[in-house]
Design a protein around this motif. Sequence first.
Motif, short mmCIF file in Angstrom:
data_model
loop_
_atom_site.label_atom_id
_atom_site.label_comp_id
_atom_site.label_asym_id
_atom_site.label_seq_id
_atom_site.Cartn_x
_atom_site.Cartn_y
_atom_site.Cartn_z
N ASP A 142 13.99 -14.46 63.21
CA ASP A 142 14.66 -14.31 64.50
C ASP A 142 15.74 -13.22 64.45
N ALA A 143 16.26 -12.96 63.26
CA ALA A 143 17.30 -11.93 63.11
C ALA A 143 17.21 -11.33 61.72
N TYR A 144 17.66 -10.08 61.63
CA TYR A 144 17.73 -9.34 60.37
C TYR A 144 19.14 -8.77 60.30
N THR A 145 19.86 -9.09 59.24
CA THR A 145 21.21 -8.58 59.05
C THR A 145 21.31 -7.84 57.72
N ILE A 146 22.16 -6.84 57.68
CA ILE A 146 22.44 -6.13 56.43
C ILE A 146 23.85 -5.58 56.54
N LYS A 168 10.53 -11.32 64.90
CA LYS A 168 9.76 -11.84 66.01
C LYS A 168 10.07 -11.02 67.28
N PRO A 169 9.18 -10.99 68.25
CA PRO A 169 9.54 -10.40 69.54
C PRO A 169 10.79 -11.08 70.10
N GLY A 170 11.75 -10.29 70.52
CA GLY A 170 13.03 -10.84 70.94
C GLY A 170 14.03 -10.95 69.81
N GLY A 171 13.60 -10.56 68.59
CA GLY A 171 14.48 -10.63 67.43
C GLY A 171 15.50 -9.51 67.42
N ARG A 172 16.52 -9.69 66.63
CA ARG A 172 17.66 -8.77 66.65
C ARG A 172 17.99 -8.23 65.27
N LEU A 173 18.34 -6.96 65.23
CA LEU A 173 18.82 -6.28 64.04
C LEU A 173 20.32 -6.05 64.16
N LEU A 174 21.06 -6.37 63.11
CA LEU A 174 22.49 -6.05 63.04
C LEU A 174 22.77 -5.39 61.70
N VAL A 175 23.37 -4.21 61.76
CA VAL A 175 23.68 -3.44 60.55
C VAL A 175 25.18 -3.12 60.55
N LEU A 176 25.89 -3.66 59.57
CA LEU A 176 27.31 -3.37 59.39
C LEU A 176 27.44 -2.39 58.23
N GLU A 177 28.09 -1.26 58.49
CA GLU A 177 28.18 -0.24 57.45
C GLU A 177 29.46 0.57 57.61
N PHE A 178 29.99 1.05 56.49
CA PHE A 178 31.07 2.03 56.56
C PHE A 178 30.55 3.25 57.32
N SER A 179 31.41 3.85 58.14
CA SER A 179 30.93 4.91 59.01
C SER A 179 31.94 6.04 59.11
N GLU A 180 31.86 6.81 60.17
CA GLU A 180 32.72 7.98 60.33
C GLU A 180 33.99 7.61 61.10
N VAL A 181 35.13 7.82 60.48
CA VAL A 181 36.41 7.50 61.11
C VAL A 181 36.62 8.45 62.29
N GLU A 182 36.91 7.89 63.46
CA GLU A 182 37.04 8.68 64.67
C GLU A 182 38.47 8.74 65.19
N MET A 183 39.39 8.15 64.46
CA MET A 183 40.79 8.14 64.88
C MET A 183 41.55 9.26 64.18
N PRO A 184 42.19 10.16 64.92
CA PRO A 184 42.92 11.26 64.30
C PRO A 184 43.96 10.75 63.29
N LEU A 185 44.09 11.47 62.21
CA LEU A 185 45.00 11.18 61.09
C LEU A 185 44.47 10.06 60.20
N LEU A 186 43.94 8.99 60.80
CA LEU A 186 43.40 7.90 59.98
C LEU A 186 42.28 8.41 59.08
N ASP A 187 41.49 9.37 59.58
CA ASP A 187 40.39 9.89 58.77
C ASP A 187 40.90 10.54 57.49
N LYS A 188 42.02 11.27 57.59
CA LYS A 188 42.58 11.93 56.41
C LYS A 188 43.17 10.92 55.44
N VAL A 189 43.85 9.93 55.98
CA VAL A 189 44.45 8.89 55.13
C VAL A 189 43.35 8.12 54.40
N TYR A 190 42.31 7.74 55.13
CA TYR A 190 41.22 6.97 54.53
C TYR A 190 40.48 7.79 53.47
N GLU A 191 40.28 9.07 53.76
CA GLU A 191 39.59 9.94 52.80
C GLU A 191 40.39 10.05 51.51
#
Length: 258
Positions: A142-146, A168-191
Amino acid sequence: MSEQRTTATGGMETAYGFREVGAGEKQGLVNEVFHKVANRYDLMNDLMSGGLHRLWKDAMVAWLNPPKRPGWRVLDVAGGTGDVAFRIVEASRDNAHATVLDINGSMLAVGRERAEKRGLAAHVDFVEANAEELPFEDRTFDAYTIAFGIRNVPRIEVALSEAYRVLKPGGRLLVLEFSEVEMPLLDKVYEAWSFNAIPRIGEFVAGDGEPYRYLVESIARFPNQQNFGAMIGRAGFDRVTWRNYSGGIAALHSGWKL
């Protein structure tokens, strides 16, 4: 680090962090990383997210909203330690059944032990297999998570197609992953934190900083939110959307098999 990211057309197959490796080599190298960090996996995520991964996983389960009725099945891929699967089962009031699939036996051993200690062994089973070749019939779940695992799969598009197949038809995929920081300054701090602090802390805590260096680099190579969403759509999923957490440090992608 946006210039390092792969695009919606792929490129992660031979990217071991910032290194290019031969076709077929990446999986073995990634497996070795997770053999080394299996017993400290949750600590690793704490280091890489400042502890926020716990809140993000709770948000993932809340968006999934598993029904509180028997018979509902979820496949949690690359979730060997059981962290997400346990949350899903508990959110369903022990009605859901979770299958945890991981290519790494060391991670699964940690998960099995934790399931026993938490009294959830009857609700969770563990399977050692490859996300690119799932050992299940079509239309099983019914669902696939990663969570924080898709970027370590060499052929991401193959894994997404497999996810579509076993839902199954009607099933759902959810993917949680580190991604691209979109907040100014936070991207530099996180990097700066990621590339300078995390490998050093990993060396101090685990005695080896190299696995953590790979994990940081793999985040920087992973497609951004829009490009990864496009990959999910190409695998056949509809109503693809995503939510950013903590300014885009992590993103949760959702898609439906309609």
